[in-house]
Design a protein around this motif. Structure first.
Motif, PDB file in Angstrom:
ATOM      1  N   ARG A  21     -14.054   4.632  -1.128  1.00  0.00           N
ATOM      2  CA  ARG A  21     -13.371   4.681  -2.426  1.00  0.00           C
ATOM      3  C   ARG A  21     -14.311   4.443  -3.598  1.00  0.00           C
ATOM      4  N   GLU A  77      -8.498   6.498   5.601  1.00  0.00           N
ATOM      5  CA  GLU A  77      -7.515   5.434   5.798  1.00  0.00           C
ATOM      6  C   GLU A  77      -6.274   5.942   6.511  1.00  0.00           C
ATOM      7  N   SER A  78      -5.772   7.094   6.091  1.00  0.00           N
ATOM      8  CA  SER A  78      -4.558   7.650   6.704  1.00  0.00           C
ATOM      9  C   SER A  78      -4.781   8.010   8.167  1.00  0.00           C
ATOM     10  N   VAL A 116      -8.886   8.552   1.172  1.00  0.00           N
ATOM     11  CA  VAL A 116      -7.489   8.714   1.576  1.00  0.00           C
ATOM     12  C   VAL A 116      -7.412   9.283   2.987  1.00  0.00           C
ATOM     13  N   GLU A 165      -9.528   8.987  -6.874  1.00  0.00           N
ATOM     14  CA  GLU A 165      -8.156   9.096  -6.394  1.00  0.00           C
ATOM     15  C   GLU A 165      -7.572  10.449  -6.780  1.00  0.00           C
ATOM     16  N   HIS A 176      -7.996   0.383   6.052  1.00  0.00           N
ATOM     17  CA  HIS A 176      -8.124  -0.045   4.651  1.00  0.00           C
ATOM     18  C   HIS A 176      -9.587  -0.323   4.308  1.00  0.00           C
ATOM     19  N   ALA A 213      -3.202   6.763  -0.109  1.00  0.00           N
ATOM     20  CA  ALA A 213      -3.189   6.778   1.357  1.00  0.00           C
ATOM     21  C   ALA A 213      -1.783   6.521   1.882  1.00  0.00           C
ATOM     22  N   GLY A 272     -11.446   2.953   4.107  1.00  0.00           N
ATOM     23  CA  GLY A 272     -11.072   3.610   2.860  1.00  0.00           C
ATOM     24  C   GLY A 272     -11.761   2.997   1.661  1.00  0.00           C
ATOM     25  N   SER A 321       0.272   9.790   1.362  1.00  0.00           N
ATOM     26  CA  SER A 321      -0.090  10.848   2.299  1.00  0.00           C
ATOM     27  C   SER A 321       0.402  10.516   3.703  1.00  0.00           C
ATOM     28  N   SER A 322       0.290   9.237   4.106  1.00  0.00           N
ATOM     29  CA  SER A 322       0.804   8.818   5.417  1.00  0.00           C
ATOM     30  C   SER A 322       2.315   9.009   5.483  1.00  0.00           C
ATOM     31  N   ARG A 361       0.818  -1.205   0.000  1.00  0.00           N
ATOM     32  CA  ARG A 361       0.000   0.000   0.000  1.00  0.00           C
ATOM     33  C   ARG A 361       0.855   1.259   0.000  1.00  0.00           C
TER      34      ARG A 361
END
Length: 578
Positions: free
Chosen positions: A400, A341-342, A338, A405, A393, A158, A396, A161-162, A153
């Motif tokens: 999604r 999830e992050s 995103v 995206e 996940h 995500a 997200g 960004s994490s 991943r």
């Protein structure tokens, strides 16, 4: 323990865990990170170590020296930060500035203020509340990055960004530690003044290391790479990484930050893919030891004695950080999927809380009982991280389906495919020139350090490395490659490379240079889509020149030679089918 080999028993126990227990855990679909955490919980001083007094035989299968293991395990975090820096470059870091210095900076600032305010309302001093806010604002780089890598991943929006938030958090450790030092030297002084001085000195030290490193790294790697010895090359890399980490530690900074700077320096060289491949086993094993050390730190009896406050504090920290990260991610116009999830993935405490709180305790800035309780909360949240990753996940995925995206976060490798050339002798150079003329993107890899340096100076996208190592090819991005072309002289080497690529990435077409028809058939049998014998092509070219030399028109001579080439190829196909 053997009297002449320190930590021999602990090393054997760790290798048993890494080599036997973790593969068993993976068969049940459990994350290796969670497996290492539980192994540490069981064999640590707070696990079966409590029973060692009643059953002395248990002394042989437990870790007693928690501090010693933790210091050694810090190398795992150091190598993790090094590989993170290695995957970046200064240009890429600048391209991610919106995520790193925008979202990342906002997350640390807002989260630290919120947690610090809560700590202050609970009766802590302003300095203690500030320290708690800063260290609990940080997430676990080691856990999050390992889980993103395991689950493939990291390259997702995500994941990127994490990573941007984590990268700023790792950079923030330096001024945080400086702040603790200044606050300890003069608790009565201005906190704002201490923070400004901390950031200024950190920036100065980083700038000096970076400027000196850019001067010496490439010439040194070129010198040791020309020896042809992978062992000497790897020794030089480890020397530079650990030396940079040691220098930053002597300057009062984080060793992990020094390793990250070393990675950034190497990322700008042609050697980065080979280094990434060679360093991977060190990083993986030492990170496993780090996760075991985290598991060893969890005292379940202490959790039980404070079960009510621990549960409330853990839930409060996870919810508070998740809400803040989600809100800031949306403010930075990231998609809801995103952001969700992050925010869940990054809601735990991190390993640098141990470092910051230990430094603060050494200056008597924190109440020891409260500090130990905070560390307990951090460890529990770290234990929950694999479950948080799975929940994040799933959440997200829920969003999604209706959320697009963000193209800003997509990797360049997702946009265009590249041809990879293995070996850059005369044939590889000629192939590269043809691709360049047709505006077809390519990268080349060769294990001749002098040849690589020569072509890098001319602007050729070539890297130092062994094309026969799958890890090197993975770092080059072969899973997204349009094709792989091997132009190597050595028949056995070419066969080995083709077999390795065909087994792991059968969807990538392989075009191979062969010495003769027999060699071409062998390479086709190894997985090459097409193998061109040099002797056959040389003979056909000679025939064409002969025909034109005795009066045949050019187009007629070319047609006759092409017919002969087709016949030769069909003969090879029939031979291969037998």
């Amino acid at each position: 323990m053997h009297p002449e080999i320190p930590y021999l028993r602990e090393a054997i126990i760790f290798l048993v865990a890494a080599g036997l227990i973790i593969p068993l855990v993976r068969k049940f679909g459990i994350s290796p990170v969670l497996g290492f955490l539980f192994v540490g919980l069981i064999i640590g001083p707070y696990g079966i170590g409590r029973l060692a007094g009643e059953a002395p035989v248990l002394e042989h299968i437990i870790f007693n020296d928690l501090d010693g293991v933790r210091r050694f395990a810090e190398l795992g975090v150091i190598f993790l930060l090094f590989t993170i820096g290695l995957e970046l470059s200064v240009a890429q870091l600048w391209a991610m500035r919106r995520l790193v210095f925008g979202l990342g900076a906002a997350q640390v600032t807002v989260t630290a203020l919120a947690i610090g305010a809560i700590a202050y309302l609970f009766g802590n001093s302003l300095v203690a509340a500030t320290i708690f806010g800063l260290c609990l604002a940080l997430s676990s780089t080691a856990l999050v990055m390992q889980l993103l890598t395991e689950n493939r991943r990291f390259s997702s929006p995500a994941g990127r960004s994490s990573f941007g938030i984590l990268l700023f958090q790792d950079l923030a450790v330096v001024p945080i530690l400086f702040f603790v030092g200044f606050a300890g030297a003069s608790v009565e002084g201005s906190l704002a003044g201490a923070a400004v001085r901390a950031i200024g000195e950190a920036a100065l030290v980083i700038a000096v290391i970076f400027l000196i490193g850019r001067i010496i790294v490439r010439p040194l790697l070129q010198f040791v790479g020309s020896s042809g010895s992978r062992e000497i090359f790897m020794a030089a890399v480890l020397l530079l990484v650990l030396a940079t980490a040691a220098i930053t530690a002597q300057a009062g900074l984080s060793m992990a930050l020094g390793a990250f700077l070393a990675g950034l320096l190497f990322a700008g060289t042609e050697y980065r893919h080979q280094i990434a491949s060679d360093i991977e086993p060190f990083k993986g094993l030492l990170l496993g030891l780090f996760f075991i050390s985290v598991g060893m730190s969890l005292d379940m009896l202490a959790v039980w004695d404070n079960i009510g406050w621990v549960i409330l504090s853990v839930i409060g920290l996870l919810i508070l950080k998740a809400v803040i990260i989600f809100g800031l991610a949306k403010a930075f116009r990231l998609p809801t999927a995103v952001a969700a999830e992050s925010s869940i993935l990054m809601s735990q405490g991190g390993e640098f809380a141990f470092v910051v709180i230990a430094a603060a305790l050494s200056f008597s800035l924190l109440d020891p009982d409260i500090a130990q309780f905070m560390l307990l909360v951090v460890i529990v949240t770290m234990f929950l991280t694999p479950a948080l990753a799975d929940i994040g996940h799933r959440v997200g995925d829920h969003f999604r389906t209706t959320d697009s995206e963000n193209p800003v976060l997509m990797e360049a490798s997702d946009v265009s495919q590249t041809v990879i050339i293995g070996g850059f002798g005369r044939v590889g150079e000629m192939l590269a020139r043809l691709l360049e003329e047709q505006r077809i993107p390519f990268i080349a890899v060769d294990n001749d350090a002098e040849l690589v340096a020569k072509h890098r100076a001319l602007g050729t996208p070539i890297f130092f490395g062994d094309a026969g190592q799958p890890d090197v090819l993975r770092h080059l991005g072969i899973e997204n490659a349009a094709a792989f072309a091997t132009t190597m002289d050595a028949p056995k080497t070419a066969e080995h490379v083709i077999k390795a690529i065909h087994q792991k990435w059968p969807h990538v077409p392989i075009i191979a240079r062969a010495r003769d028809v027999e060699h071409a058939l062998t390479l086709r049998g190894s997985g090459a889509k097409s193998a061109i014998p040099e002797t056959m092509e040389a003979s056909l070219e000679l025939c064409e020149h002969l025909l034109t030399g005795i009066g045949f028109p050019d187009d007629v001579a070319r047609t006759l030679v092409n017919d002969q080439r087709t016949w030769q190829q069909e003969s090879m196909d029939q031979e291969q089918d037998r």
